[in-house]
Motif scaffolding. Sequence first.
Motif, PDB file in Angstrom:
ATOM      1  N   UNK A 209       1.474  -3.688  -7.923  1.00  0.00           N
ATOM      2  CA  UNK A 209       1.022  -4.986  -8.534  1.00  0.00           C
ATOM      3  C   UNK A 209       0.774  -5.820  -7.232  1.00  0.00           C
ATOM      4  N   UNK A 210      -0.330  -7.738  -7.675  1.00  0.00           N
ATOM      5  CA  UNK A 210      -0.362  -7.982  -6.724  1.00  0.00           C
ATOM      6  C   UNK A 210      -0.998  -7.827  -5.632  1.00  0.00           C
ATOM      7  N   UNK A 211      -1.602  -6.563  -5.171  1.00  0.00           N
ATOM      8  CA  UNK A 211      -1.960  -5.881  -3.721  1.00  0.00           C
ATOM      9  C   UNK A 211      -3.440  -6.237  -3.488  1.00  0.00           C
TER      10      UNK A 211
ATOM     11  N   UNK B 106       0.158   0.460 -12.301  1.00  0.00           N
ATOM     12  CA  UNK B 106      -0.303  -0.945 -12.748  1.00  0.00           C
ATOM     13  C   UNK B 106      -0.935  -1.162 -11.141  1.00  0.00           C
ATOM     14  N   UNK B 107      -1.957  -2.153 -11.620  1.00  0.00           N
ATOM     15  CA  UNK B 107      -2.399  -3.195 -10.754  1.00  0.00           C
ATOM     16  C   UNK B 107      -2.687  -4.753 -11.119  1.00  0.00           C
ATOM     17  N   UNK B 108      -1.972  -4.680 -11.985  1.00  0.00           N
ATOM     18  CA  UNK B 108      -1.552  -5.588 -12.407  1.00  0.00           C
ATOM     19  C   UNK B 108      -1.909  -7.213 -11.463  1.00  0.00           C
TER      20      UNK B 108
ATOM     21  N   UNK C 133       4.297  -0.305  -4.703  1.00  0.00           N
ATOM     22  CA  UNK C 133       2.777  -1.187  -3.034  1.00  0.00           C
ATOM     23  C   UNK C 133       2.663  -2.689  -3.754  1.00  0.00           C
ATOM     24  N   UNK C 134       3.739  -3.119  -4.032  1.00  0.00           N
ATOM     25  CA  UNK C 134       3.894  -4.791  -4.660  1.00  0.00           C
ATOM     26  C   UNK C 134       3.554  -5.183  -3.647  1.00  0.00           C
TER      27      UNK C 134
END
Length: 476
Positions: free
Chosen positions: A210-212, A230-232, A183-184
């Motif tokens: 990432x970057x969501x 990963x949610x960075x 889902x980046x």
Amino acid sequence: MRVWRAFPRGESVDFRAGDEDPASGDTWGAERTVRAKVLRALLLRGPLEEGEIAALKITGALITGVLDLKYATVDAAIRLSHCRFDSVPDLYGARVRQLNLSNSVLPGLTSAILRVEGVLRMTGCRMRGPVRLGGAQISGALFMERAEFTAPDDSEPVLQLNQATIGDDLWAPEMRAHGQVRLTGASVAGRINVQDAEFDNPGATALDAQNLNVEAHIRARCVRARGRVELRGSRISGRLDLLHAHLSHQGDTALRASSCVIGELWLRGGDRMRGALNLRRSQIEILTLEPEMLPDQVYLSNLRYTVLTPHEPAERRLPMLERDGGRYEPHSYEQLMAAYRHVGDDDAARLVQLAKQRRRRTTLAWYGRLWGYVQDATVGYGFRPLRAAVWLLSLMAVGSLAYGLHHPRPVKAGEAPDFNPVFYTLDLLLPVIDFGQESAFAPEGWYQWLSYGLIITGWILATAIVAGVTRTVSRQ
């Protein structure tokens, strides 16, 4: 011919004979088989009737061949539910009004940069190959509840929604993904609901978001993830709800939400996280962390939060600050102290400050550690001022008793004041106070050594009190 006649009037054609599983669609006969070329012809140049709204609505059919709508513009709504596809549909760059594939079985889906003016439904779908929706623009909601995503190999994610734009909610409770979900860079104007969902990709990244960017909440209660989440760099305006979540990535990071901006983060009620928790450099307004869920490694450097709930004694919060790879992170202590002060718990805030100084002591040279132990033992780095009174009273009692039993001789006979063992001891202990006793009397033997010890102890105690109360030494 049934499908062809129903299309201009938007009527539904149901080929089912009962409650059947589309997974067994390979056994369906010619009477339930529709060629993809026919569907393509209908959607692009099918017959129309005046006063009617055309739509393709098929249930329970076996669709053979590739449904090729690459770069096509389709004005009619498409509903192909409970169907079995024997080839991967190609909707790359297509523009459709609405697409419904609910409860169908497909070998995959190629639909990058797809444009959907309404809703995209994949409720209950079983995808046996990669679903490529990267860069898709969906004006309405995306429904994937109870959908299942698998792939014959792990060479690419089973579900790609990277850089996708969803104008409403992403609804996927009880979804099952056996492989990576990407889902980046996606943007969701509404909520994301993945409650009771399962992300299974052991030893690798299970959910790469990432970057969501989510304008509302993410509801991930009871979610199960084997592999990294990963949610960075994500921005979640509302709440990231991970109540009763089960996150596991042994030997690596289970949840990385670093450099994020999150309204509320809820981590409580679930099993202990198996793998590291990384919240470095994030900004969270309300952080709900249950100590029982925290793993052995917690990275919190430069994490900022305003409120920390539930309210726990400082003794239960401090261990998480010691799990940051064994490194001393002063900001983490300052942040926890500020959270306690925010709710008016000054005692807990002082305990955190004391723990910070003790942790800092381990990073100093041997002489710094020695001086730290002196400050800690005497006044608790200034946060335990009553210790100084206890030391003073104890030493004064020892000196008063010793000199009361054996008076020291006067320095000048006939000129000395009356001897007072209490004030004589205070003269020795307090370097800035002079009662005239110390200069008038001269002890001998071991009493003289006792006086030396009291003088030295008094100077050390006074210096430790000043350094601890002002923190001028401990902050250098």
